[in-house]
Scaffold this active site. Sequence first.
Site, PDB file in Angstrom:
ATOM      1  N   ILE A  94       0.145  -0.750   1.043  1.00  0.00           N
ATOM      2  CA  ILE A  94       0.136   0.496   1.820  1.00  0.00           C
ATOM      3  C   ILE A  94      -0.991   0.467   2.853  1.00  0.00           C
ATOM      4  O   ILE A  94      -0.812   0.894   3.999  1.00  0.00           O
ATOM      5  CB  ILE A  94       0.001   1.705   0.858  1.00  0.00           C
ATOM      6  CG1 ILE A  94       1.259   1.821  -0.011  1.00  0.00           C
ATOM      7  CG2 ILE A  94      -0.221   2.993   1.636  1.00  0.00           C
ATOM      8  CD1 ILE A  94       1.178   2.850  -1.122  1.00  0.00           C
ATOM      9  N   ASN A 100      -7.841   4.636   1.163  1.00  0.00           N
ATOM     10  CA  ASN A 100      -6.593   4.147   0.550  1.00  0.00           C
ATOM     11  C   ASN A 100      -6.850   3.222  -0.640  1.00  0.00           C
ATOM     12  O   ASN A 100      -6.035   3.170  -1.558  1.00  0.00           O
ATOM     13  CB  ASN A 100      -5.781   3.407   1.622  1.00  0.00           C
ATOM     14  CG  ASN A 100      -4.731   2.514   1.006  1.00  0.00           C
ATOM     15  OD1 ASN A 100      -3.708   2.988   0.515  1.00  0.00           O
ATOM     16  ND2 ASN A 100      -4.980   1.209   0.980  1.00  0.00           N
ATOM     17  N   TYR A 117      -6.303   6.689 -14.376  1.00  0.00           N
ATOM     18  CA  TYR A 117      -5.739   6.727 -13.012  1.00  0.00           C
ATOM     19  C   TYR A 117      -5.344   8.163 -12.626  1.00  0.00           C
ATOM     20  O   TYR A 117      -5.674   8.642 -11.531  1.00  0.00           O
ATOM     21  CB  TYR A 117      -4.518   5.803 -12.965  1.00  0.00           C
ATOM     22  CG  TYR A 117      -3.870   5.661 -11.609  1.00  0.00           C
ATOM     23  CD1 TYR A 117      -4.447   4.886 -10.601  1.00  0.00           C
ATOM     24  CD2 TYR A 117      -2.651   6.277 -11.333  1.00  0.00           C
ATOM     25  CE1 TYR A 117      -3.830   4.728  -9.360  1.00  0.00           C
ATOM     26  CE2 TYR A 117      -2.023   6.128 -10.103  1.00  0.00           C
ATOM     27  CZ  TYR A 117      -2.621   5.349  -9.122  1.00  0.00           C
ATOM     28  OH  TYR A 117      -2.005   5.203  -7.903  1.00  0.00           O
TER      29      TYR A 117
HETATM   30  N1  NAD Z   1       2.505   1.678  -4.592  1.00  0.00           N
HETATM   31  C1  NAD Z   1       2.766   2.880  -5.038  1.00  0.00           C
HETATM   32  O1  NAD Z   1       3.901   3.176  -5.426  1.00  0.00           O
HETATM   33  C2  NAD Z   1       1.669   3.947  -5.058  1.00  0.00           C
HETATM   34  C3  NAD Z   1       2.012   5.215  -5.563  1.00  0.00           C
HETATM   35  C4  NAD Z   1       1.044   6.197  -5.578  1.00  0.00           C
HETATM   36  C5  NAD Z   1      -0.231   5.950  -5.088  1.00  0.00           C
HETATM   37  N2  NAD Z   1      -0.539   4.714  -4.618  1.00  0.00           N
HETATM   38  C6  NAD Z   1      -1.907   4.524  -4.110  1.00  0.00           C
HETATM   39  O2  NAD Z   1      -1.839   3.966  -2.818  1.00  0.00           O
HETATM   40  C7  NAD Z   1      -3.000   3.159  -2.574  1.00  0.00           C
HETATM   41  C8  NAD Z   1      -2.561   1.775  -2.126  1.00  0.00           C
HETATM   42  O3  NAD Z   1      -1.703   1.240  -3.111  1.00  0.00           O
HETATM   43  P1  NAD Z   1      -0.965  -0.165  -2.991  1.00  0.00           P
HETATM   44  O4  NAD Z   1       0.309  -0.039  -3.734  1.00  0.00           O
HETATM   45  O5  NAD Z   1      -0.918  -0.614  -1.590  1.00  0.00           O
HETATM   46  O6  NAD Z   1      -1.956  -1.060  -3.887  1.00  0.00           O
HETATM   47  P2  NAD Z   1      -2.485  -2.552  -3.691  1.00  0.00           P
HETATM   48  O7  NAD Z   1      -3.069  -2.953  -5.001  1.00  0.00           O
HETATM   49  O8  NAD Z   1      -1.409  -3.411  -3.098  1.00  0.00           O
HETATM   50  O9  NAD Z   1      -3.644  -2.376  -2.587  1.00  0.00           O
HETATM   51  C9  NAD Z   1      -4.881  -1.773  -2.867  1.00  0.00           C
HETATM   52  C10 NAD Z   1      -5.943  -2.455  -2.045  1.00  0.00           C
HETATM   53  O10 NAD Z   1      -7.199  -1.842  -2.342  1.00  0.00           O
HETATM   54  C11 NAD Z   1      -8.168  -2.869  -2.429  1.00  0.00           C
HETATM   55  N3  NAD Z   1      -9.294  -2.475  -3.256  1.00  0.00           N
HETATM   56  C12 NAD Z   1      -9.301  -2.241  -4.585  1.00  0.00           C
HETATM   57  N4  NAD Z   1     -10.540  -1.986  -5.014  1.00  0.00           N
HETATM   58  C13 NAD Z   1     -11.361  -2.073  -3.934  1.00  0.00           C
HETATM   59  C14 NAD Z   1     -12.756  -1.933  -3.753  1.00  0.00           C
HETATM   60  N5  NAD Z   1     -13.570  -1.679  -4.780  1.00  0.00           N
HETATM   61  N6  NAD Z   1     -13.268  -2.088  -2.516  1.00  0.00           N
HETATM   62  C15 NAD Z   1     -12.449  -2.358  -1.467  1.00  0.00           C
HETATM   63  N7  NAD Z   1     -11.115  -2.505  -1.591  1.00  0.00           N
HETATM   64  C16 NAD Z   1     -10.577  -2.369  -2.815  1.00  0.00           C
HETATM   65  C17 NAD Z   1      -7.406  -4.034  -3.070  1.00  0.00           C
HETATM   66  O11 NAD Z   1      -8.075  -5.283  -2.882  1.00  0.00           O
HETATM   67  C18 NAD Z   1      -6.058  -3.943  -2.382  1.00  0.00           C
HETATM   68  O12 NAD Z   1      -6.024  -4.725  -1.200  1.00  0.00           O
HETATM   69  C19 NAD Z   1      -3.799   3.158  -3.870  1.00  0.00           C
HETATM   70  O13 NAD Z   1      -4.809   4.137  -3.797  1.00  0.00           O
HETATM   71  C20 NAD Z   1      -2.747   3.544  -4.904  1.00  0.00           C
HETATM   72  O14 NAD Z   1      -3.344   4.131  -6.037  1.00  0.00           O
HETATM   73  C21 NAD Z   1       0.386   3.701  -4.594  1.00  0.00           C
END
Ligand code: NAD
Length: 469
Positions: A242, A310, A375
């Site tokens: 995302i 994010n 979470y």
């Molecule tokens: N994918 C879904 O269906 C979904 C649904 C609801 C919420 N979300 C939220 O959307 C956001 C993005 O999700 P995604 O699916 O792209 O996840 P993802 O795991 O693909 O990406 C998350 C990114 O955050 C980075 N990250 C994690 N910890 C970090 C830190 N301490 N410092 C810097 N960067 C850090 C990771 O390296 C990764 O690149 C998140 O907050 C997630 O909780 C996702």
Amino acid sequence: MKDSYLGFANSRLGSRVAAALGLPQPLPLERFHAGPPVIKGGVLIGGGGSPQLLSALAGCFKSMSAQTVAHKSVPQWLVIANQAGLLSGRWGVEDKPGEKVKALVFDATGLEDSTQADAIYHFFHDAARSVLPSGRVVVLGRPPELCASPRQATVQRSLEGLTRSLAKELKRAITVQLVYVAPGAEDQLEGTLRFLLSPRSAYVSAQVVRLGAPVGPLANTIDWSKPLAGKKILVTGASRGIGASIAEVMARDGAQVICLDVPQAQEGLDAVAKKLGAKSLALDIGSMDAPQALVAAALADGGWDVVVHNAGITRDKTIANMKEHLWQAVINVNLSTQERINDALVESGALKAGARIVCVSSISGIAGNLGQTNYALSKAGVIGMVQSMAPVLAQKGITINAVAPGFIETQMTAAVPFAIREAGRRMNSMGQGGQPVDVAETIAWFASPASSALTGNVVRVCGQSLIGA
Ligand SMILES: NC(=O)c1ccc[n+]([C@@H]2O[C@H](COP(=O)([O-])OP(=O)(O)OC[C@H]3O[C@@H](n4cnc5c(N)ncnc54)[C@H](O)[C@@H]3O)[C@@H](O)[C@H]2O)c1
């Protein structure tokens, strides 16, 4: 991850099989492509009581070069549209419906008592079958808490039930939203209408959006083809999923993006940044010195206009089985860091006048989820932070809002077991998962200079998921 069923259900054979077996028949969603028009088809206008937003609407539709037609509930629209320089006609002849339209906009701000709700029935009864696939419906009301009488507050509050039910009934990838417009925010409608009436909001449905008193300096003019031109925007977690999509949409809309991720993700981060002509910043936001590092980076850039929180992690276990460090890691990265970073950036003056903070929550934070106490607590906390900080930050001219994604097709959801993944995909009014771009478009709307009247909002990007509704 590819949704094979979506392709199957839209093939000639698959659609017949799905219809015969009573299986869901999701339509591919129309998504945004650069260039006009904002709305690909006509807009039918209706209203009840003495609608108060028709002049504001006429100005917005003129600016969008939209084609509008008037339902019989608003005969005055023809004159008001004409005065705004907007060509408009009547919809339908006597009791016969008129042409198919891409959007319905119903101005309910004039409703003062539930006995006037018949106006809603007549408009939607007449028009429900006339909305094209991937159409848009927007109902406009007044915030109940600001209404002059309990009767008025009651009928305005009732609009939530109406819009949520319409969103379930209309199907065919049609979305329905309710926008509460506070007195004084009438001239702030355009950015929100442009989002909610266009394909940018493809996976946002059944949401309640509140426009209040504008926060910070108002933009003089907005280039709607590049609304974020010249804006410096930090996106955390931008190396993939995302976050990478958020960075891409921000750059598309004209922003100079600073892509941040952990040092271990440097390769992916640099690739995203290079593609977008963006900067990359490898930093673990969970570390205690991260806020000061970000203040230094922002000041070196001459200040940032938007921060998108994010980055997020999951460490799922039932609480009885969860180790303390997994609990702490999730709450630190997903919630406490955002609080620390916001405080440091605001106190140091590293955010520019009219800055925007946009946070990523989750429907897990609204509905709760087995194995996700850490979470869900962190994501519900993000909502609490947005709502409690909105009035504090408004005094400094800064807005803060959140998106709460539902099931989005990413590496995270691809790892979910098949049966749970299929349930997540289908249990919503769109019958499919969202794409990262759907979350990114919603964040870009909050980040826009046209969104000064939006603060303290939490908008789900979940296709009206049944979970937590
Ligand atoms: N994918 C879904 O269906 C979904 C649904 C609801 C919420 N979300 C939220 O959307 C956001 C993005 O999700 P995604 O699916 O792209 O996840 P993802 O795991 O693909 O990406 C998350 C990114 O955050 C980075 N990250 C994690 N910890 C970090 C830190 N301490 N410092 C810097 N960067 C850090 C990771 O390296 C990764 O690149 C998140 O907050 C997630 O909780 C996702």
